[in-house]
Scaffold this motif. Structure first.
Motif, PDB file in Angstrom:
ATOM      1  N   ILE A 178     -28.327  -1.449   6.901  1.00  0.00           N
ATOM      2  CA  ILE A 178     -29.734  -1.273   7.282  1.00  0.00           C
ATOM      3  C   ILE A 178     -30.147  -2.386   8.249  1.00  0.00           C
ATOM      4  O   ILE A 178     -30.762  -2.139   9.281  1.00  0.00           O
ATOM      5  N   ARG A 179     -29.771  -3.619   7.917  1.00  0.00           N
ATOM      6  CA  ARG A 179     -30.121  -4.770   8.755  1.00  0.00           C
ATOM      7  C   ARG A 179     -29.640  -4.571  10.199  1.00  0.00           C
ATOM      8  O   ARG A 179     -30.337  -4.887  11.157  1.00  0.00           O
ATOM      9  N   SER A 180     -28.432  -4.012  10.354  1.00  0.00           N
ATOM     10  CA  SER A 180     -27.850  -3.888  11.691  1.00  0.00           C
ATOM     11  C   SER A 180     -28.245  -2.588  12.381  1.00  0.00           C
ATOM     12  O   SER A 180     -27.843  -2.335  13.509  1.00  0.00           O
ATOM     13  N   GLY A 181     -29.004  -1.747  11.697  1.00  0.00           N
ATOM     14  CA  GLY A 181     -29.454  -0.504  12.315  1.00  0.00           C
ATOM     15  C   GLY A 181     -28.464   0.642  12.218  1.00  0.00           C
ATOM     16  O   GLY A 181     -28.716   1.719  12.744  1.00  0.00           O
ATOM     17  N   ARG A 192     -30.271   4.296   8.501  1.00  0.00           N
ATOM     18  CA  ARG A 192     -31.721   4.292   8.373  1.00  0.00           C
ATOM     19  C   ARG A 192     -32.101   4.055   6.917  1.00  0.00           C
ATOM     20  O   ARG A 192     -31.492   4.617   6.024  1.00  0.00           O
ATOM     21  N   GLU A 196     -34.097   4.906   4.055  1.00  0.00           N
ATOM     22  CA  GLU A 196     -34.969   5.976   3.567  1.00  0.00           C
ATOM     23  C   GLU A 196     -35.794   5.502   2.376  1.00  0.00           C
ATOM     24  O   GLU A 196     -36.776   6.136   2.003  1.00  0.00           O
ATOM     25  N   HIS A 255     -43.166  -5.138   4.081  1.00  0.00           N
ATOM     26  CA  HIS A 255     -41.766  -4.774   3.803  1.00  0.00           C
ATOM     27  C   HIS A 255     -40.886  -5.797   4.502  1.00  0.00           C
ATOM     28  O   HIS A 255     -41.209  -6.231   5.599  1.00  0.00           O
ATOM     29  N   THR A 256     -39.734  -6.051   3.897  1.00  0.00           N
ATOM     30  CA  THR A 256     -38.755  -6.940   4.509  1.00  0.00           C
ATOM     31  C   THR A 256     -37.372  -6.316   4.338  1.00  0.00           C
ATOM     32  O   THR A 256     -37.132  -5.566   3.400  1.00  0.00           O
ATOM     33  N   CYS A 257     -36.485  -6.599   5.279  1.00  0.00           N
ATOM     34  CA  CYS A 257     -35.078  -6.214   5.125  1.00  0.00           C
ATOM     35  C   CYS A 257     -34.205  -7.389   5.518  1.00  0.00           C
ATOM     36  O   CYS A 257     -34.435  -8.009   6.563  1.00  0.00           O
ATOM     37  N   VAL A 258     -33.239  -7.713   4.679  1.00  0.00           N
ATOM     38  CA  VAL A 258     -32.208  -8.697   5.049  1.00  0.00           C
ATOM     39  C   VAL A 258     -30.847  -8.121   4.678  1.00  0.00           C
ATOM     40  O   VAL A 258     -30.762  -7.127   3.963  1.00  0.00           O
ATOM     41  N   ALA A 265     -29.900 -15.631   1.980  1.00  0.00           N
ATOM     42  CA  ALA A 265     -31.044 -15.000   2.644  1.00  0.00           C
ATOM     43  C   ALA A 265     -31.880 -14.228   1.627  1.00  0.00           C
ATOM     44  O   ALA A 265     -33.115 -14.300   1.634  1.00  0.00           O
TER      45      ALA A 265
END
Lengths: 421, 421
Positions: free
Chosen positions: B13-16, B19, B21, B40-43, B49
């Motif tokens: 998800i972090r690297s794209g 997606r 969901e 929202h956060t994504c790591v 981290a």
């Protein structure tokens, strides 16, 4: 390696009403540009929340891309939040104003009106022009971090990223960036696990290569990313790895760089100077829609007869009522007559037909939902095949029926002709 | 109102590459549960981290949901990161171990093997059982914030949220939670700014109401969220506000709850016991695809003749070659003959036709890209209109041409009949 973060703003995304398409796209692009994406954040249309996050981000990383909140309404507070984070004011930017006026003139409006707000940028920011919309973006530094502010509309955001941001990233962070080259190979007809197994050892064979598998129903797309110190090395590594991957995938690999199945088939028809007609029942016009989505398709595409009513299969395509009565509308026999009939009616070289049960209702024990009969008429004659897919969704079945029909034609067009079309 | 955050973990998800969901779904659910989702956060799969973000989140908000990183592999570091953030250790949790073993037994495996790692939870955490997978979740408090850790597989995550998290939220935050009801109204034919203007004062008139506008090309969808202390009050507020919004939007509002334009038109045809045929040129089968995407459409949809080649407009639909020669294929005259011709050929009550220039090439000064002529044949006669849209994308034009044609029929079907079909 320099690192990057992404911030999406907007109440629709924050509240889950709208899916954020921008962040995954940007993450992929930034990684491709040789940056390490370390974090994504999303907050709503709240100037204080945005300015707080901007301050945090700028203290953590080398660069960041922010999307959304650049529109003309009171909700659009990103520029104000950026000014607040930088401890400065908004100022009218002449380049941005000209951009807004030019965009409005394109819609037949003069002056800037309430869109004038979109030309107010934080003092010291540099305008990023928007070629296709009213919202100019901007770039600025905060705590040494390079921030890019882009509009939230995906088309405008992508265009601005490609036209304005990539070059600026290379100028500012260039020496630290690795070279990454990417190739996508699209496959149809294998399960994801089969694709994974065939490519199992590629990352070991080619150090610097990274593989990604993505299921874009009903295709499996393989992404090969080659990372090296120079563009030439990365390109050479990618070429070797792609050759190897295509060998392993055989004729299930139908295209590179995301070229769609109808575009591939269309190109093959064009090379032969051949034309195509369709008789669609269960696909309900989807094959025609896919084919006519390719620009220039009128060179080879003549007709689709979407005959949903059985009596029109007879009236328009000459399918014998006896065939439908004996074998059913969903049968290889009917599919053959539909393909042959529409080929004659249109005077086409090739014809495809579909008859099946897309569901969710209408299945029987011998012909469950997911059953489809595909017909193919060519200068070599007419044939049909029957397939059965495990899906219950109408949408999924229509799509896999359509792609299967196009793939049947693709495989036919890979063979040398036995007769002139 | 208590507030909530969402954290998604995972390198894909972090690297794209994949997606996320989960986050939009969770955001919608948490808002519906009466919480304000603030961030929202994504790591990535990085213990340090994740633990840093957990510490930040726990200091900011009342509750948070974290997804991903609960699997058996070395990449799965969320539990370790949670223990680190809380300054504690991982311990074997007996409930979690039983959950893992039960799930593996379901796959025909005994013991826990490498999946034993999934039963190691931060000391003091409470296991959230996973009914359908091997990854147990857990909940714990950090700086007073209630954290819920759920698996990343969407099906397992949703099930665990509904079965375990909602009840715990009500227990712990119950008295502070509001009731929220939501309605979507879809519109076609107005600019986003016009929709916004017509609904400008609704939030003022109805305190507790929140409006969201979403452009789902070519529709504008209005989301009304009514928040009140009890479900009954929220429902009543929503009903009043929706009535007012629909009044303001008039007949540009075509449906509620996301019902699509072809579904609306199909329902109107079904109510009249009427049938439909199409003659599509520039829309290339898209209208037929949209109509046949609705289950049960075979009750009223008979045929689409996608006549891309002009000679087939004559052969299949009886369009006079003289008309095409004098006025062009893209003309109101040709559109009229196409609609009338396919109505007769199919024996349908209503027929629509499209002829236009979807682009990106093929435009002229008098008929630029974006021009479309729409024909409508009904028991009352045949008429046509010409529209011109400002889009250059083939995809956008096909879609807005198709929806415009369906909307023309919808408006026709809103009128009382002057003759029996």
């Amino acid at each position: 390696m320099p690192n990057a973060e992404i911030l999406a703003t907007g109440d629709e995304i924050r509240s889950g009403a709208v899916r954020d398409e921008n962040t995954p796209w940007l993450a992929g692009q930034l990684e491709l540009a040789g940056l390490a994406v370390t974090r994504h954040t999303c907050v709503g249309d709240d100037s204080e929340a945005i300015s707080r996050v901007l301050d945090e981000i700028a203290r953590r990383c080398d660069t960041a891309v922010i999307t959304g909140g650049l529109g003309p309404t009171a909700d659009d507070v990103t520029a104000e939040a950026a000014a607040r984070a930088a401890g400065t004011q908004l100022e009218l930017d002449e380049t941005a104003l000209a951009n807004v006026q030019r965009a409005l003139a394109g819609f037949g409006r003069s002056g800037a009106g309430r869109n004038r707000k979109q030309a107010l940028l934080p003092r010291g920011a540099v305008c990023l022009e928007n070629e296709i919309g009213t919202a100019p973006g901007f770039r600025m530094r905060l705590h040494g971090c390079l921030l890019f502010f882009l509009p939230g509309v995906p088309g405008e955001m992508k265009r601005m990223f490609e036209d304005r941001v990539l070059a600026a990233l290379r100028d500012e962070l260039g020496p630290g960036l690795a070279s990454v080259c990417v190739k996508t190979v699209s496959t149809f007809g294998l399960y994801e696990s089969e694709v994974a197994q065939r490519l199992d050892d590629l990352e070991e064979i080619f150090p610097g290569l990274r593989l990604g598998l993505r299921f874009v129903f009903p295709e499996i797309r393989v992404t090969l990313s080659a990372r090296s110190e120079t563009p030439e090395e990365a390109q050479a590594l990618l070429a070797r790895a792609t050759r190897c991957a295509r060998d392993r995938l055989g004729d299930c690999a139908f295209s590179e760089d995301g070229l769609s199945m109808p575009a591939v088939v269309g190109e093959m028809l064009r090379e032969r100077g051949a034309t195509l007609a369709l008789a669609e029942s269960c696909t309900g016009g989807l094959i025609a829609h896919m084919i006519t989505g390719v620009s220039g398709s009128s060179d080879y595409f003549l007709l689709s007869a979407v005959t949903y009513a059985n009596r029109l299969k007879t009236a328009m395509l000459g399918v014998s009522p006896e065939t439908v009565r004996s074998f059913g509308a969903v049968s290889e026999e009917t599919a053959r007559e539909m393909a042959g009939g529409v080929r004659s009616a249109a005077g086409a070289d090739y014809a495809l037909s579909t008859s099946g049960i897309a569901g969710p209702s209408g299945g029987t024990e011998s012909k469950p939902v997911g059953t489809v009969c595909l017909g193919l008429a060519s200068p070599d004659g007419v044939r049909a095949r029957r397939l059965c897919f495990p899906f219950t969704s109408r949408r999924a079945n229509k799509r896999i029926f359509a792609v299967s029909a196009l793939d049947m034609l693709r495989r036919e067009l890979m063979q040398p002709l036995t007769r002139e079309p």
